[in-house]
Scaffold this motif. Sequence first.
Motif, PDB file in Angstrom:
ATOM      1  N   LEU A  26       0.840  -1.210   0.000  1.00 59.50           N
ATOM      2  CA  LEU A  26       0.000   0.000   0.000  1.00 59.50           C
ATOM      3  C   LEU A  26       0.870   1.254   0.000  1.00 59.50           C
ATOM      4  O   LEU A  26       0.516   2.272  -0.605  1.00 59.50           O
ATOM      5  CB  LEU A  26      -0.939   0.008   1.213  1.00 59.50           C
ATOM      6  CG  LEU A  26      -2.116  -0.973   1.149  1.00 59.50           C
ATOM      7  CD1 LEU A  26      -2.758  -1.113   2.524  1.00 59.50           C
ATOM      8  CD2 LEU A  26      -3.165  -0.533   0.121  1.00 59.50           C
ATOM      9  N   PHE A 155     -14.827  -0.140   3.603  1.00 55.26           N
ATOM     10  CA  PHE A 155     -13.837  -0.574   4.598  1.00 55.26           C
ATOM     11  C   PHE A 155     -14.131   0.076   5.958  1.00 55.26           C
ATOM     12  O   PHE A 155     -15.090   0.822   6.108  1.00 55.26           O
ATOM     13  CB  PHE A 155     -12.428  -0.289   4.079  1.00 55.26           C
ATOM     14  CG  PHE A 155     -12.157  -1.011   2.777  1.00 55.26           C
ATOM     15  CD1 PHE A 155     -12.131  -2.402   2.754  1.00 55.26           C
ATOM     16  CD2 PHE A 155     -11.997  -0.314   1.576  1.00 55.26           C
ATOM     17  CE1 PHE A 155     -11.929  -3.087   1.562  1.00 55.26           C
ATOM     18  CE2 PHE A 155     -11.794  -0.993   0.384  1.00 55.26           C
ATOM     19  CZ  PHE A 155     -11.760  -2.384   0.373  1.00 55.26           C
ATOM     20  N   GLN A 160     -11.156   4.074   1.771  1.00 56.99           N
ATOM     21  CA  GLN A 160      -9.722   3.758   1.750  1.00 56.99           C
ATOM     22  C   GLN A 160      -9.397   2.550   2.626  1.00 56.99           C
ATOM     23  O   GLN A 160      -9.871   2.453   3.761  1.00 56.99           O
ATOM     24  CB  GLN A 160      -8.933   4.971   2.247  1.00 56.99           C
ATOM     25  CG  GLN A 160      -7.471   4.877   1.902  1.00 56.99           C
ATOM     26  CD  GLN A 160      -6.639   5.832   2.729  1.00 56.99           C
ATOM     27  OE1 GLN A 160      -7.154   6.788   3.301  1.00 56.99           O
ATOM     28  NE2 GLN A 160      -5.352   5.566   2.810  1.00 56.99           N
ATOM     29  N   PHE A 161      -8.585   1.654   2.101  1.00 53.12           N
ATOM     30  CA  PHE A 161      -8.103   0.479   2.847  1.00 53.12           C
ATOM     31  C   PHE A 161      -6.956   0.955   3.738  1.00 53.12           C
ATOM     32  O   PHE A 161      -5.846   1.199   3.263  1.00 53.12           O
ATOM     33  CB  PHE A 161      -7.637  -0.564   1.832  1.00 53.12           C
ATOM     34  CG  PHE A 161      -7.450  -1.949   2.374  1.00 53.12           C
ATOM     35  CD1 PHE A 161      -8.517  -2.837   2.447  1.00 53.12           C
ATOM     36  CD2 PHE A 161      -6.205  -2.397   2.779  1.00 53.12           C
ATOM     37  CE1 PHE A 161      -8.344  -4.130   2.917  1.00 53.12           C
ATOM     38  CE2 PHE A 161      -6.019  -3.686   3.258  1.00 53.12           C
ATOM     39  CZ  PHE A 161      -7.094  -4.553   3.321  1.00 53.12           C
ATOM     40  N   THR A 162      -7.236   1.140   5.020  1.00 60.52           N
ATOM     41  CA  THR A 162      -6.237   1.727   5.924  1.00 60.52           C
ATOM     42  C   THR A 162      -5.420   0.639   6.625  1.00 60.52           C
ATOM     43  O   THR A 162      -5.661  -0.558   6.449  1.00 60.52           O
ATOM     44  CB  THR A 162      -6.919   2.573   7.018  1.00 60.52           C
ATOM     45  OG1 THR A 162      -7.655   1.670   7.859  1.00 60.52           O
ATOM     46  CG2 THR A 162      -7.842   3.621   6.437  1.00 60.52           C
ATOM     47  N   ASP A 165      -7.509  -1.854   8.451  1.00 63.05           N
ATOM     48  CA  ASP A 165      -7.952  -2.961   7.589  1.00 63.05           C
ATOM     49  C   ASP A 165      -6.825  -3.966   7.373  1.00 63.05           C
ATOM     50  O   ASP A 165      -7.053  -5.176   7.342  1.00 63.05           O
ATOM     51  CB  ASP A 165      -8.443  -2.423   6.241  1.00 63.05           C
ATOM     52  CG  ASP A 165      -9.606  -1.457   6.383  1.00 63.05           C
ATOM     53  OD1 ASP A 165     -10.689  -1.904   6.793  1.00 63.05           O
ATOM     54  OD2 ASP A 165      -9.415  -0.249   6.112  1.00 63.05           O
ATOM     55  N   ALA A 169      -7.092  -7.950   8.111  1.00 63.62           N
ATOM     56  CA  ALA A 169      -7.289  -8.779   6.908  1.00 63.62           C
ATOM     57  C   ALA A 169      -7.102 -10.277   7.186  1.00 63.62           C
ATOM     58  O   ALA A 169      -7.906 -11.096   6.701  1.00 63.62           O
ATOM     59  CB  ALA A 169      -6.352  -8.303   5.787  1.00 63.62           C
ATOM     60  N   TYR A 189     -18.387  -6.381   5.217  1.00 60.68           N
ATOM     61  CA  TYR A 189     -16.998  -5.910   5.311  1.00 60.68           C
ATOM     62  C   TYR A 189     -16.025  -7.014   4.905  1.00 60.68           C
ATOM     63  O   TYR A 189     -15.069  -6.775   4.144  1.00 60.68           O
ATOM     64  CB  TYR A 189     -16.716  -5.432   6.747  1.00 60.68           C
ATOM     65  CG  TYR A 189     -15.263  -5.159   7.008  1.00 60.68           C
ATOM     66  CD1 TYR A 189     -14.589  -4.137   6.342  1.00 60.68           C
ATOM     67  CD2 TYR A 189     -14.537  -5.948   7.904  1.00 60.68           C
ATOM     68  CE1 TYR A 189     -13.235  -3.903   6.566  1.00 60.68           C
ATOM     69  CE2 TYR A 189     -13.193  -5.718   8.138  1.00 60.68           C
ATOM     70  CZ  TYR A 189     -12.542  -4.695   7.457  1.00 60.68           C
ATOM     71  OH  TYR A 189     -11.201  -4.470   7.683  1.00 60.68           O
ATOM     72  N   VAL A 193     -13.102  -6.879   1.963  1.00 56.02           N
ATOM     73  CA  VAL A 193     -11.668  -7.125   2.195  1.00 56.02           C
ATOM     74  C   VAL A 193     -11.175  -8.250   1.279  1.00 56.02           C
ATOM     75  O   VAL A 193     -10.121  -8.125   0.636  1.00 56.02           O
ATOM     76  CB  VAL A 193     -11.414  -7.483   3.681  1.00 56.02           C
ATOM     77  CG1 VAL A 193      -9.985  -7.976   3.885  1.00 56.02           C
ATOM     78  CG2 VAL A 193     -11.696  -6.270   4.566  1.00 56.02           C
ATOM     79  N   HIS A 196     -10.519  -7.050  -2.183  1.00 53.36           N
ATOM     80  CA  HIS A 196      -9.502  -6.021  -2.431  1.00 53.36           C
ATOM     81  C   HIS A 196      -8.401  -6.616  -3.320  1.00 53.36           C
ATOM     82  O   HIS A 196      -7.939  -7.744  -3.082  1.00 53.36           O
ATOM     83  CB  HIS A 196      -8.909  -5.534  -1.102  1.00 53.36           C
ATOM     84  CG  HIS A 196      -8.001  -4.352  -1.272  1.00 53.36           C
ATOM     85  ND1 HIS A 196      -6.693  -4.484  -1.702  1.00 53.36           N
ATOM     86  CD2 HIS A 196      -8.208  -3.024  -1.101  1.00 53.36           C
ATOM     87  CE1 HIS A 196      -6.130  -3.287  -1.761  1.00 53.36           C
ATOM     88  NE2 HIS A 196      -7.035  -2.381  -1.411  1.00 53.36           N
TER      89      HIS A 196
END
Length: 222
Positions: A26, A155, A160-162, A165, A169, A189, A193, A196
């Motif tokens: 990321l 998310f 945004q995939f923070t 997350d 995961a 949720y 995930v 993604h």
Amino acid sequence: MSEGSLVIGTRRYSSWSLRGWLAVRLAGLDVEEVVIPLSNDGSTSAIKTISPSGKVPYLEHRGVAVWESIAICEYCADHVPSLWPASPRPRAFARSIAAEMHAGFRALRAAMPMNVGRNARPLANGTTDDIDADIARIDAIWTEARLDFGQDGAFLFGPQFTLADVMFAPIVSRFLSYDVMPSPESVAYMKAVRAHPLVDQWYQDALAEPKEWRNARFEDIP
Ligand SMILES: N[C@@H](CCC(=O)N[C@@H](CS)C(=O)NCC(=O)O)C(=O)O
């Protein structure tokens, strides 16, 4: 020429490696990946010669050494601050739940080790009160984050995939593997995930690993 390396364990099983890898990808760090197959006894000698803690993930980037998944997350956020939510309240919540994940949920983690090759098969012997308490707390965390901060996206904190997350995961992966079905909010949720692109890439790479890397410790959970 890359700027360093990220050492990870067998993708099929190494939940902490997944966290480190997601954070590094990321953040867009230019590091080569080194995969060390995990031994059956949790004491892989090849890891001990590389990583100060004897564990993976282990990152070396521009001469800086970082271990512990949560520290790798923070290192990545030093480079890309937007990996945490921007405002103080969601950022504090995100950091708190990421730290809670790093430090806790031992009953769940011991009973349901990550195995991305296991698909929706519940524990044959059922769950214990300790495992159920971990599942309930995770469900509460996800639901609170989603309802309080995440409504404009899929998310925990929205679109945004923070790093929060990132830390959860592998729990999503476990819930999918052991057919744990929390609240509808959390199930939605989990689907987000799993879909993604980076999580999906990890699954594809994990499923392509050599069969010789398979490990009874993780495969023989009834
Ligand atoms: N607290 C560490 C945990 C790391 C960890 O336990 N990694 C496992 C693999 S998932 C490991 O390296 N085990 C040593 C081994 O299996 O030989 C972190 O957050 O990075």
